[in-house]
Design an enzyme around this catalytic site. Sequence first.
Site, mmCIF file in Angstrom:
data_model
loop_
_atom_site.group_PDB
_atom_site.id
_atom_site.type_symbol
_atom_site.label_atom_id
_atom_site.label_comp_id
_atom_site.label_asym_id
_atom_site.label_seq_id
_atom_site.Cartn_x
_atom_site.Cartn_y
_atom_site.Cartn_z
ATOM 1 C CB THR A 1 -0.895 -0.006 1.261
ATOM 2 O OG1 THR A 1 -1.457 1.288 1.452
ATOM 3 C CG2 THR A 1 -0.096 -0.333 2.530
ATOM 4 C CG ASP A 2 -1.112 5.005 -0.983
ATOM 5 O OD1 ASP A 2 -1.691 4.328 -0.110
ATOM 6 O OD2 ASP A 2 -1.679 5.946 -1.587
ATOM 7 C CD GLU A 3 -3.532 3.341 4.101
ATOM 8 O OE1 GLU A 3 -3.496 3.287 5.331
ATOM 9 O OE2 GLU A 3 -4.557 3.096 3.426
ATOM 10 C CE1 TYR B 1 -3.282 -2.770 5.627
ATOM 11 C CE2 TYR B 1 -3.280 -0.428 5.098
ATOM 12 C CZ TYR B 1 -3.277 -1.740 4.687
ATOM 13 O OH TYR B 1 -3.271 -2.040 3.341
ATOM 14 C CE LYS C 1 0.247 -4.647 2.892
ATOM 15 N NZ LYS C 1 -0.108 -6.002 2.344
HETATM 16 P P1 NAD Z 1 -9.483 -7.649 1.985
HETATM 17 O O1 NAD Z 1 -9.523 -7.369 3.449
HETATM 18 O O2 NAD Z 1 -10.693 -7.411 1.165
HETATM 19 O O3 NAD Z 1 -9.075 -9.179 1.742
HETATM 20 C C1 NAD Z 1 -8.052 -9.799 2.480
HETATM 21 C C2 NAD Z 1 -8.147 -11.296 2.241
HETATM 22 O O4 NAD Z 1 -7.075 -11.925 2.978
HETATM 23 C C3 NAD Z 1 -9.446 -11.926 2.732
HETATM 24 O O5 NAD Z 1 -9.957 -12.807 1.771
HETATM 25 C C4 NAD Z 1 -9.035 -12.670 4.007
HETATM 26 O O6 NAD Z 1 -9.836 -13.805 4.272
HETATM 27 C C5 NAD Z 1 -7.599 -13.046 3.676
HETATM 28 N N1 NAD Z 1 -6.792 -13.255 4.896
HETATM 29 C C6 NAD Z 1 -6.708 -12.438 5.979
HETATM 30 N N2 NAD Z 1 -5.905 -12.977 6.916
HETATM 31 C C7 NAD Z 1 -5.448 -14.146 6.394
HETATM 32 C C8 NAD Z 1 -4.565 -15.148 6.879
HETATM 33 N N3 NAD Z 1 -4.004 -15.059 8.097
HETATM 34 N N4 NAD Z 1 -4.297 -16.215 6.082
HETATM 35 C C9 NAD Z 1 -4.868 -16.317 4.858
HETATM 36 N N5 NAD Z 1 -5.730 -15.409 4.365
HETATM 37 C C10 NAD Z 1 -6.011 -14.330 5.106
HETATM 38 O O7 NAD Z 1 -8.227 -6.830 1.443
HETATM 39 P P2 NAD Z 1 -8.027 -6.060 0.057
HETATM 40 O O8 NAD Z 1 -8.578 -4.693 0.184
HETATM 41 O O9 NAD Z 1 -8.446 -6.937 -1.064
HETATM 42 O O10 NAD Z 1 -6.420 -5.923 0.050
HETATM 43 C C11 NAD Z 1 -5.616 -6.964 -0.493
HETATM 44 C C12 NAD Z 1 -4.158 -6.564 -0.388
HETATM 45 O O11 NAD Z 1 -3.930 -5.351 -1.079
HETATM 46 C C13 NAD Z 1 -3.696 -6.320 1.058
HETATM 47 O O12 NAD Z 1 -2.388 -6.831 1.191
HETATM 48 C C14 NAD Z 1 -3.698 -4.806 1.195
HETATM 49 O O13 NAD Z 1 -2.736 -4.373 2.132
HETATM 50 C C15 NAD Z 1 -3.333 -4.387 -0.223
HETATM 51 N N6 NAD Z 1 -3.849 -3.074 -0.642
HETATM 52 C C16 NAD Z 1 -5.172 -2.769 -0.502
HETATM 53 C C17 NAD Z 1 -5.642 -1.521 -0.943
HETATM 54 C C18 NAD Z 1 -7.105 -1.162 -0.844
HETATM 55 O O14 NAD Z 1 -7.463 -0.020 -1.145
HETATM 56 N N7 NAD Z 1 -7.991 -2.051 -0.475
HETATM 57 C C19 NAD Z 1 -4.744 -0.604 -1.519
HETATM 58 C C20 NAD Z 1 -3.387 -0.957 -1.637
HETATM 59 C C21 NAD Z 1 -2.948 -2.204 -1.215
HETATM 60 P P1 TYD Z 2 -10.877 3.695 4.276
HETATM 61 O O1 TYD Z 2 -11.825 3.256 3.206
HETATM 62 O O2 TYD Z 2 -10.962 3.045 5.619
HETATM 63 O O3 TYD Z 2 -9.412 3.560 3.659
HETATM 64 P P2 TYD Z 2 -7.973 4.068 4.246
HETATM 65 O O4 TYD Z 2 -8.136 4.418 5.669
HETATM 66 O O5 TYD Z 2 -7.098 2.887 4.044
HETATM 67 O O6 TYD Z 2 -7.583 5.243 3.393
HETATM 68 O O7 TYD Z 2 -11.051 5.252 4.500
HETATM 69 C C1 TYD Z 2 -10.910 6.186 3.433
HETATM 70 C C2 TYD Z 2 -11.001 7.574 4.018
HETATM 71 O O8 TYD Z 2 -12.338 7.777 4.505
HETATM 72 C C3 TYD Z 2 -10.089 7.812 5.207
HETATM 73 O O9 TYD Z 2 -9.594 9.150 5.168
HETATM 74 C C4 TYD Z 2 -11.010 7.625 6.414
HETATM 75 C C5 TYD Z 2 -12.348 8.098 5.881
HETATM 76 N N1 TYD Z 2 -13.548 7.436 6.476
HETATM 77 C C6 TYD Z 2 -14.619 8.214 6.920
HETATM 78 O O10 TYD Z 2 -14.588 9.460 6.857
HETATM 79 N N2 TYD Z 2 -15.712 7.572 7.433
HETATM 80 C C7 TYD Z 2 -15.778 6.213 7.534
HETATM 81 O O11 TYD Z 2 -16.814 5.675 8.045
HETATM 82 C C8 TYD Z 2 -14.687 5.429 7.066
HETATM 83 C C9 TYD Z 2 -14.706 3.924 7.144
HETATM 84 C C10 TYD Z 2 -13.587 6.089 6.529
#
Ligand code: NAD
Ligand code: TYD
Length: 349
Positions: free
Chosen positions: A130-132, A155, A159
């Site tokens: 992630t960019d975070e 989080y 990461k």
């Molecule tokens: P998500 O929470 O939707 O899915 C995570 C998946 O991992 C789930 O299916 C869960 O069952 C599985 N999981 C969790 N713990 C586990 C374990 N101990 N063993 C096996 N499986 C396990 O997440 P997402 O949003 O699809 O993100 C996927 C990846 O991409 C993550 O690594 C996240 O850090 C990264 N990422 C997400 C975003 C975003 O905006 N969602 C952006 C950048 C990077």
């Molecule tokens: P989120 O979807 O949790 O992603 P991330 O924290 O990884 O960026 O949140 C996106 C943005 O929205 C973040 O600045 C937090 C804000 N947010 C709210 O304002 N209200 C909410 O109920 C949630 C879940 C997030």
Amino acid sequence: MKKILITGGAGFIGSHLVRLLVNKYPQYQIINLDKLTYAGNLTNLSDIEDRPNYTFVKADIADLGAIRTIFREQAVSDVIHLAAESHVDRSIEDPTAFVVTNVLGTVNLLISARDQWEGSGGHRFYHVSTDEVYGSLGEQGYFTETTAYDPRSPYSASKASSDHMARAFHHTYGLDILISNCSNNYGPNQFPEKLIPLIINNIIHERPLPVYGQGLNVRDWLWVGDHAAAIDLIFHRGKSGETYNIGGNAERKNIELVGLICDQMDRKLNRPQGTNRGLITYVTDRLGHDMRYAIDFSKLNKQLGWSPSLTLEEGMETTIDWYLANRDWLNKLTSGEYLQYYQKHYSNR
Ligand code: NAD
Ligand code: TYD
């Protein structure tokens, strides 16, 4: 033959990636390894579950013995690692679960890959991040691949730690590692604890729309299909040991983003313009809330020719249409265990 282990394939981004690879590469065997936590849902993949080049294995990446066995029995040739605890708010409430899955789980996969692939070449380990990890920006500037790490939530700290471990395995053991750091994704199948599906679901039910603080925090939004396409490209053409930033070129303040969803859903639900904006409720801010994320993805663009295919407005129309057409999916996930989390998390804000 390639036997690619995709971890977290039942989650949001993982399910889009699994579908893309199963359809595009019938010559590959795709193994989806997932623990099926609250965020993992096999119905996300019901359309491809019977395909001959797809297998599902239920396992916990924190269990080294189980992971080693899967590598051996399935003869895993490559890994694309997405499994993670992924929600910042939950990491504030329970950091330990994030260390166990994101740090220990990643190390277990790296150890298993190192040992399984010892003495043979042609294997890749792609770590999705992630960019975070780069921290928080002021009004100006962008994260590049050389921005110093400065994670600020449990989080992002977990990461960042897993990114460092992946790089350490490249330098120490010569593992062929790739890392990408991506901005916020949106699209179908995202668990409704995240901002966009949470807002869509609350609008459907005419419930308050919780905006943290003053809604001025900025995120850069990327259509999930574009993230999956970038991972496919980097997996096949990325340079070993390199990091690639992935972004959407779509920075919005949270309040602007919520306003966009409100307006599009007024039209789709035949409500008078402005109705949904009336549901916006400012609530107590997130602890340590990062102000702004913005990504410079020129390396990926110049070296591999990738760029986002949709504008945020186009992607949001498609996303809202999907959630409106899949209310059963939403209702199932937002009842039961999640309802308790939602009530606990939002009732005191
Ligand atoms: P998500 O929470 O939707 O899915 C995570 C998946 O991992 C789930 O299916 C869960 O069952 C599985 N999981 C969790 N713990 C586990 C374990 N101990 N063993 C096996 N499986 C396990 O997440 P997402 O949003 O699809 O993100 C996927 C990846 O991409 C993550 O690594 C996240 O850090 C990264 N990422 C997400 C975003 C975003 O905006 N969602 C952006 C950048 C990077
Ligand atoms: P989120 O979807 O949790 O992603 P991330 O924290 O990884 O960026 O949140 C996106 C943005 O929205 C973040 O600045 C937090 C804000 N947010 C709210 O304002 N209200 C909410 O109920 C949630 C879940 C997030």
